[in-house]
Design an enzyme around this catalytic site. Structure first.
Site, PDB file in Angstrom:
ATOM      1  N   PHE A 140       0.869  -1.189   0.000  1.00  0.00           N
ATOM      2  CA  PHE A 140       0.000   0.000   0.000  1.00  0.00           C
ATOM      3  C   PHE A 140       0.898   1.228   0.000  1.00  0.00           C
ATOM      4  O   PHE A 140       1.608   1.495   0.957  1.00  0.00           O
ATOM      5  CB  PHE A 140      -0.952   0.055   1.196  1.00  0.00           C
ATOM      6  CG  PHE A 140      -1.932   1.187   1.033  1.00  0.00           C
ATOM      7  CD1 PHE A 140      -3.116   1.015   0.343  1.00  0.00           C
ATOM      8  CD2 PHE A 140      -1.625   2.456   1.511  1.00  0.00           C
ATOM      9  CE1 PHE A 140      -4.000   2.078   0.133  1.00  0.00           C
ATOM     10  CE2 PHE A 140      -2.499   3.535   1.306  1.00  0.00           C
ATOM     11  CZ  PHE A 140      -3.684   3.334   0.615  1.00  0.00           C
ATOM     12  N   ASP A 225       9.529   2.932   1.934  1.00  0.00           N
ATOM     13  CA  ASP A 225       8.321   3.708   2.222  1.00  0.00           C
ATOM     14  C   ASP A 225       8.055   3.593   3.725  1.00  0.00           C
ATOM     15  O   ASP A 225       7.470   2.624   4.195  1.00  0.00           O
ATOM     16  CB  ASP A 225       7.134   3.179   1.413  1.00  0.00           C
ATOM     17  CG  ASP A 225       5.853   3.974   1.702  1.00  0.00           C
ATOM     18  OD1 ASP A 225       5.832   4.717   2.708  1.00  0.00           O
ATOM     19  OD2 ASP A 225       4.878   3.839   0.943  1.00  0.00           O
ATOM     20  N   LYS A 254       2.672  11.254   6.965  1.00  0.00           N
ATOM     21  CA  LYS A 254       1.847  11.050   8.157  1.00  0.00           C
ATOM     22  C   LYS A 254       2.348  11.810   9.389  1.00  0.00           C
ATOM     23  O   LYS A 254       2.068  12.983   9.538  1.00  0.00           O
ATOM     24  CB  LYS A 254       1.689   9.556   8.430  1.00  0.00           C
ATOM     25  CG  LYS A 254       0.896   8.843   7.319  1.00  0.00           C
ATOM     26  CD  LYS A 254       0.440   7.485   7.762  1.00  0.00           C
ATOM     27  CE  LYS A 254      -0.081   6.636   6.618  1.00  0.00           C
ATOM     28  NZ  LYS A 254      -1.426   6.977   6.186  1.00  0.00           N
TER      29      LYS A 254
HETATM   30  C1  PLP Z   1       3.026   2.893   3.578  1.00  0.00           C
HETATM   31  C2  PLP Z   1       2.166   3.991   3.030  1.00  0.00           C
HETATM   32  N1  PLP Z   1       2.568   4.689   1.966  1.00  0.00           N
HETATM   33  C3  PLP Z   1       1.842   5.688   1.443  1.00  0.00           C
HETATM   34  C4  PLP Z   1       0.628   6.039   1.987  1.00  0.00           C
HETATM   35  C5  PLP Z   1      -0.184   7.146   1.367  1.00  0.00           C
HETATM   36  O1  PLP Z   1      -0.247   8.256   2.194  1.00  0.00           O
HETATM   37  P1  PLP Z   1      -1.390   9.369   1.975  1.00  0.00           P
HETATM   38  O2  PLP Z   1      -2.685   8.748   2.371  1.00  0.00           O
HETATM   39  O3  PLP Z   1      -0.980  10.513   2.867  1.00  0.00           O
HETATM   40  O4  PLP Z   1      -1.355   9.738   0.526  1.00  0.00           O
HETATM   41  C6  PLP Z   1       0.164   5.339   3.102  1.00  0.00           C
HETATM   42  C7  PLP Z   1      -1.162   5.673   3.700  1.00  0.00           C
HETATM   43  O5  PLP Z   1      -1.748   4.916   4.433  1.00  0.00           O
HETATM   44  C8  PLP Z   1       0.940   4.290   3.640  1.00  0.00           C
HETATM   45  O6  PLP Z   1       0.531   3.584   4.695  1.00  0.00           O
END
Ligand code: PLP
Length: 400
Positions: A140, A225, A254
């Site tokens: 994700f 990530d 976040k």
């Molecule tokens: C590992 C990871 N990467 C990227 C994102 C995307 O972040 P955003 O919702 O701020 O676009 C998330 C969101 O849950 C995430 O958990």
């Protein structure tokens, strides 16, 4: 307005792209939120790690207030006096030369993909248009059309094509599969150090060390990530540190915004981020003064190690308590620090039913696929609050 009216209004006026619990929150502090009917709940989701420092952490709120009274937005057409402080602080926290600030997590991922491709063409010498990025199944990374192009979740992907090419998907945690997938045109391997949305999946020990070695040997960028796993969540600043590994690029988001403003960033060395030239990438709000003022304070909070230590210590307590429930309605528990994926016996209830019943116990959490629930309290949570959440979970399961 009371809960039923507020829920009906939300249902009437918004796209149904979420299925929230029927709780309407009106204020919050620390690990606690209060709904419009005056019920208090322990927040064991913490905005998917966006609230690592709890709701309305006093020093973050003070930084935001002070900045609101002076300067909120300039665009990147001008420089402002909070910019370099934030970028330097974050670069030093990451041990990298440079930072590129954006807003949402998905934008940080998009930035990472663009930078890796450009690095591939300009530095590695990949033929034009041939760059490949290896990713993991169950990933994700956000919701843009490019990112969902390499999602394996049909809900996230179906009917949003045509899809962006250039991604190879391999099973998560399988080093041999990555080794097979990497070829001369591979520019990057993009992975979550722990897969959150997939159910807080921790890869086998040695996986990231192996991926690191492979990337170094093959001249491929390792992109971590850490948008959900980073910034103290797992008991270290970055989850990949547990494996003793340093990626070429960190993707952050976040918690970087302190639960106040969306702040994301890419951190990497000059040899990587230096490929971008003026006009090639950007965002009007990226690195705005309010974001930088709050982000600098977040970096300051993390620089003492206090939150990482809390997460490690309280995480041990949380995981011990959860492990004791295995065989009593819980099938498996995974995670690190104050982050847990808990598989409830599917014969008892779905994950959705579990979080609805937990809410009745005054604990807010989130289900993911099937009968798995995720627990990720703010790192300011106390021992007593961890115990309260464990008791709440035990209360919805068959007695011992
Ligand atoms: C590992 C990871 N990467 C990227 C994102 C995307 O972040 P955003 O919702 O701020 O676009 C998330 C969101 O849950 C995430 O958990």
């Amino acid at each position: 307005m009371r809960t039923p009216g507020a829920l009906a209004d939300a249902e009437r006026w918004t796209a149904h792209n979420y299925h929230p619990l029927p709780v309407v929150i009106t204020d919050a502090e620390g690990a606690w939120v209060t709904d419009v009917d005056g019920h208090r709940y322990l927040d064991f989701l913490a905005g998917y790690s966006a609230l690592n420092f709890g709701h309305r952490h006093p020093s973050l709120i003070a930084a935001a207030h002070a900045q609101l009274d002076r300067l909120t937005l300039t665009s990147r057409a001008f420089v402002h006096d909070q910019f370099a402080t934030f970028c330097r602080g974050l670069a030093e926290l990451c041990g990298k030369d440079l930072v590129l600030p954006m807003n949402t997590g998905a934008e940080a991922v998009e930035t990472g993909i663009k930078v890796a491709r450009k690095w591939g063409y300009q530095v590695k010498g990949v033929p034009d248009g041939q760059a490949e990025i290896v990713v993991a199944g169950g990933n994700f990374h956000g919701r843009t059309t490019t990112i969902i192009s390499f999602s394996t979740d049909e809900d996230a992907r179906a009917d949003f094509g045509p899809y962006t090419p250039g991604f190879k998907i391999v099973p998560y945690g399988d080093l041999a599969a990555i080794t097979d997938a990497v070829g001369p045109n591979t520019v990057a391997v993009l992975l979550e150090p722990i897969q959150g949305e997939a159910g807080v999946l921790v890869p086998p020990a040695g996986y990231f060390a192996g991926v690191r070695e492979l990337c170094t040997t093959e001249n491929v960028l390792l992109i971590a990530d850490e948008i959900q796993s980073g910034l103290g969540r797992t008991g270290k600043t970055f989850a990949i540190e547990h494996e003793g590994v340093v990626p070429d690029m960190f993707l952050l988001g976040k918690a970087l915004g302190g639960g106040i403003v969306p702040v994301s960033a890419v951190a990497a060395d000059r040899a990587v981020l230096g490929v971008l030239k003026p006009g090639e990438h950007g965002s009007t709000f990226g690195g705005n003064p309010l974001a930088c003022a709050v982000g600098s304070k977040v970096v300051r909070l993390l620089s003492t190690g206090e939150f990482q230590q809390r997460s490690a210590q309280l995480g041990t307590r949380l995981h011990e308590g959860l492990t004791a429930l295995i065989g009593h309605g819980v099938v498996a528990v995974r995670g690190r620090g104050l982050w847990a994926g808990v598989d409830i016996d599917p014969a008892l209830m779905t994950g959705r039913q579990a979080v609805e019943r937990l809410a009745e116990q005054g604990i807010l959490a989130k289900d993911t696929h099937g009968s798995t629930i995720r627990l990720a309290p703010p790192l300011v949570v106390t021992e007593a609050e961890v115990d309260q959440a464990l008791a709440g979970l035990a209360a919805i399961l068959p007695g011992k």
